[in-house]
Write a protein that holds these residues in place. Structure first.
Motif, PDB file in Angstrom:
ATOM      1  N   ARG A 282      14.753   2.069 -29.287  1.00  0.00           N
ATOM      2  CA  ARG A 282      15.199   1.217 -28.176  1.00  0.00           C
ATOM      3  C   ARG A 282      16.729   1.219 -28.016  1.00  0.00           C
ATOM      4  NH1 ARG A 282      10.333   1.358 -26.970  1.00  0.00           N
ATOM      5  NH2 ARG A 282       8.923  -0.438 -27.216  1.00  0.00           N
ATOM      6  N   HIS A 283      17.434   2.027 -28.780  1.00  0.00           N
ATOM      7  CA  HIS A 283      18.901   1.976 -28.771  1.00  0.00           C
ATOM      8  C   HIS A 283      19.480   2.226 -27.382  1.00  0.00           C
ATOM      9  CE1 HIS A 283      23.063   2.559 -30.020  1.00  0.00           C
ATOM     10  NE2 HIS A 283      23.060   3.686 -29.341  1.00  0.00           N
TER      11      HIS A 283
ATOM     12  N   PRO B 254      21.052 -10.038 -20.863  1.00  0.00           N
ATOM     13  CA  PRO B 254      19.961  -9.194 -20.350  1.00  0.00           C
ATOM     14  C   PRO B 254      19.024  -8.704 -21.446  1.00  0.00           C
ATOM     15  CG  PRO B 254      22.098  -8.086 -20.148  1.00  0.00           C
ATOM     16  CD  PRO B 254      22.378  -9.507 -20.508  1.00  0.00           C
ATOM     17  N   PHE B 255      19.546  -8.508 -22.648  1.00  0.00           N
ATOM     18  CA  PHE B 255      18.672  -8.159 -23.770  1.00  0.00           C
ATOM     19  C   PHE B 255      17.649  -9.262 -24.010  1.00  0.00           C
ATOM     20  CE2 PHE B 255      17.879  -8.963 -28.312  1.00  0.00           C
ATOM     21  CZ  PHE B 255      17.166  -7.822 -28.656  1.00  0.00           C
ATOM     22  N   LEU B 256      18.112 -10.497 -24.048  1.00  0.00           N
ATOM     23  CA  LEU B 256      17.208 -11.616 -24.287  1.00  0.00           C
ATOM     24  C   LEU B 256      16.188 -11.747 -23.162  1.00  0.00           C
ATOM     25  CD1 LEU B 256      16.464 -13.990 -26.102  1.00  0.00           C
ATOM     26  CD2 LEU B 256      18.139 -15.368 -24.853  1.00  0.00           C
ATOM     27  N   GLU B 257      16.609 -11.544 -21.939  1.00  0.00           N
ATOM     28  CA  GLU B 257      15.679 -11.576 -20.814  1.00  0.00           C
ATOM     29  C   GLU B 257      14.600 -10.522 -20.985  1.00  0.00           C
ATOM     30  OE1 GLU B 257      18.379 -10.946 -17.641  1.00  0.00           O
ATOM     31  OE2 GLU B 257      18.867 -13.081 -17.380  1.00  0.00           O
ATOM     32  N   TRP B 258      14.997  -9.338 -21.432  1.00  0.00           N
ATOM     33  CA  TRP B 258      14.038  -8.253 -21.655  1.00  0.00           C
ATOM     34  C   TRP B 258      13.060  -8.590 -22.771  1.00  0.00           C
ATOM     35  CZ3 TRP B 258      14.166  -5.094 -26.194  1.00  0.00           C
ATOM     36  CH2 TRP B 258      13.242  -4.041 -26.182  1.00  0.00           C
ATOM     37  N   VAL B 259      13.567  -9.139 -23.863  1.00  0.00           N
ATOM     38  CA  VAL B 259      12.690  -9.526 -24.972  1.00  0.00           C
ATOM     39  C   VAL B 259      11.656 -10.533 -24.505  1.00  0.00           C
ATOM     40  CG1 VAL B 259      12.595 -10.731 -27.191  1.00  0.00           C
ATOM     41  CG2 VAL B 259      14.347  -9.014 -26.815  1.00  0.00           C
TER      42      VAL B 259
ATOM     43  N   ARG C 221       5.570  -6.573 -26.174  1.00  0.00           N
ATOM     44  CA  ARG C 221       5.831  -5.975 -27.485  1.00  0.00           C
ATOM     45  C   ARG C 221       7.143  -5.193 -27.416  1.00  0.00           C
ATOM     46  NH1 ARG C 221       3.294  -8.452 -31.545  1.00  0.00           N
ATOM     47  NH2 ARG C 221       1.129  -8.916 -30.994  1.00  0.00           N
ATOM     48  N   PRO C 222       8.273  -5.864 -27.525  1.00  0.00           N
ATOM     49  CA  PRO C 222       9.548  -5.164 -27.345  1.00  0.00           C
ATOM     50  C   PRO C 222       9.923  -4.218 -28.474  1.00  0.00           C
ATOM     51  CG  PRO C 222       9.920  -7.448 -27.953  1.00  0.00           C
ATOM     52  CD  PRO C 222       8.453  -7.310 -27.713  1.00  0.00           C
ATOM     53  N   TYR C 223       9.373  -4.452 -29.674  1.00  0.00           N
ATOM     54  CA  TYR C 223       9.799  -3.663 -30.828  1.00  0.00           C
ATOM     55  C   TYR C 223       8.697  -2.698 -31.252  1.00  0.00           C
ATOM     56  CZ  TYR C 223      12.865  -7.669 -30.748  1.00  0.00           C
ATOM     57  OH  TYR C 223      13.726  -8.654 -30.337  1.00  0.00           O
ATOM     58  N   PRO C 224       9.054  -1.456 -31.559  1.00  0.00           N
ATOM     59  CA  PRO C 224       8.047  -0.437 -31.893  1.00  0.00           C
ATOM     60  C   PRO C 224       7.646  -0.490 -33.365  1.00  0.00           C
ATOM     61  CG  PRO C 224      10.215   0.548 -31.915  1.00  0.00           C
ATOM     62  CD  PRO C 224      10.416  -0.899 -31.526  1.00  0.00           C
TER      63      PRO C 224
ATOM     64  N   LEU D 274       7.276  -7.212 -34.949  1.00  0.00           N
ATOM     65  CA  LEU D 274       6.670  -8.364 -34.300  1.00  0.00           C
ATOM     66  C   LEU D 274       7.665  -9.093 -33.413  1.00  0.00           C
ATOM     67  CD1 LEU D 274       4.709  -9.781 -37.365  1.00  0.00           C
ATOM     68  CD2 LEU D 274       3.812  -8.384 -35.494  1.00  0.00           C
ATOM     69  N   LYS D 275       7.165  -9.637 -32.319  1.00  0.00           N
ATOM     70  CA  LYS D 275       8.009 -10.401 -31.408  1.00  0.00           C
ATOM     71  C   LYS D 275       8.232 -11.819 -31.927  1.00  0.00           C
ATOM     72  CE  LYS D 275       8.397 -11.697 -26.508  1.00  0.00           C
ATOM     73  NZ  LYS D 275       7.789 -11.544 -25.172  1.00  0.00           N
TER      74      LYS D 275
END
Length: 219
Positions: free
Chosen positions: A108-109, A120-125, A130-133, A137-138
């Motif tokens: 996700r870098h 904007p990162f927080l909005e995306w999360v 499932r933001p993290y591969p 865990l979210k």
């Protein structure tokens, strides 16, 4: 997840809560299970790393308490001392943001870098299920609670009181271990990243973590 049959404990690793340091300290007392979901693949084949082992190792690393309760044999889950560490959810988001920015190989870098800032990162999360591969865990509670939100572990330590809580764990499991500080994300006080809107976003979206682990903004 780490499991020790000799000292009868199970550690559940939640990202960005000093889990790598805990694994480094307690790893010598642990053993990989012969089976977790599938039989343990060989580490290497004909002198070359086995990609199936790497996948299996990742499954084990990110195993939740629900996974362990289902997969571990006998009464080990019920009778072993089970623990994890958690982190203030507002601070956790800032740490995840900086970790992804720092790790240029993170999947996700480039996406997070292109966002241009924490808000904007927080909005995306918040908007992404499932933001993290790779099993990341979210929500922290997902690692150590059941489907009804009841904790499945015996002890929940805090990142904010890590040295004391880790020593309490060591006394419980009967080991002497030093806790190195590894994989640290460097950033300013997390409170400086928030405005009223983003503070409320975390309070509303991560309310289960906040209530279960009794955190407040500023802790």
């Amino acid at each position: 997840m780490l499991i020790s049959h000799s000292h009868r404990f199970i550690f559940f690793h939640i990202a960005k809560t000093a889990g790598i340091s805990v694994r480094k300290a307690l790893g010598p007392y642990c053993e990989e299970p012969e089976r977790f979901r599938i039989p343990r693949p060989p580490v290497s084949i004909k002198g070359k790393p086995n990609p199936f082992y790497e996948i299996w190792e990742s499954l084990l690393l990110h195993a939740t308490a629900q996974d362990a309760r289902k997969e571990l044999p006998g009464d080990s889950f019920g009778s072993y001392f089970k623990f994890a560490f958690v982190r203030n959810p507002w601070d956790w988001q800032v740490s995840m943001y900086h970790f992804i920015l720092r790790e240029e190989t993170h999947i996700r870098h480039e996406l997070v870098k292109s966002m241009g800032g924490f808000e904007p990162f927080l909005e995306w999360v918040v908007a992404t299920p499932r933001p993290y591969p790779k099993g990341g865990l979210k929500y922290q509670y997902e690692a150590i609670a059941d489907g009804q939100g009841e904790l499945l572990v015996d002890f929940v330590g805090r990142y904010e009181s890590l040295p004391q809580d880790f020593q309490q764990v060591c006394q419980q499991i009967g080991v002497e271990a030093a806790l190195p500080h590894l994989n640290k994300s460097s950033h300013h006080d997390y409170r400086t990243y928030y405005n009223d809107r983003t503070r409320r976003m975390v309070a509303e979206h991560f309310e289960t973590d906040i209530a279960l682990f009794q955190y407040r903004f500023g802790d």
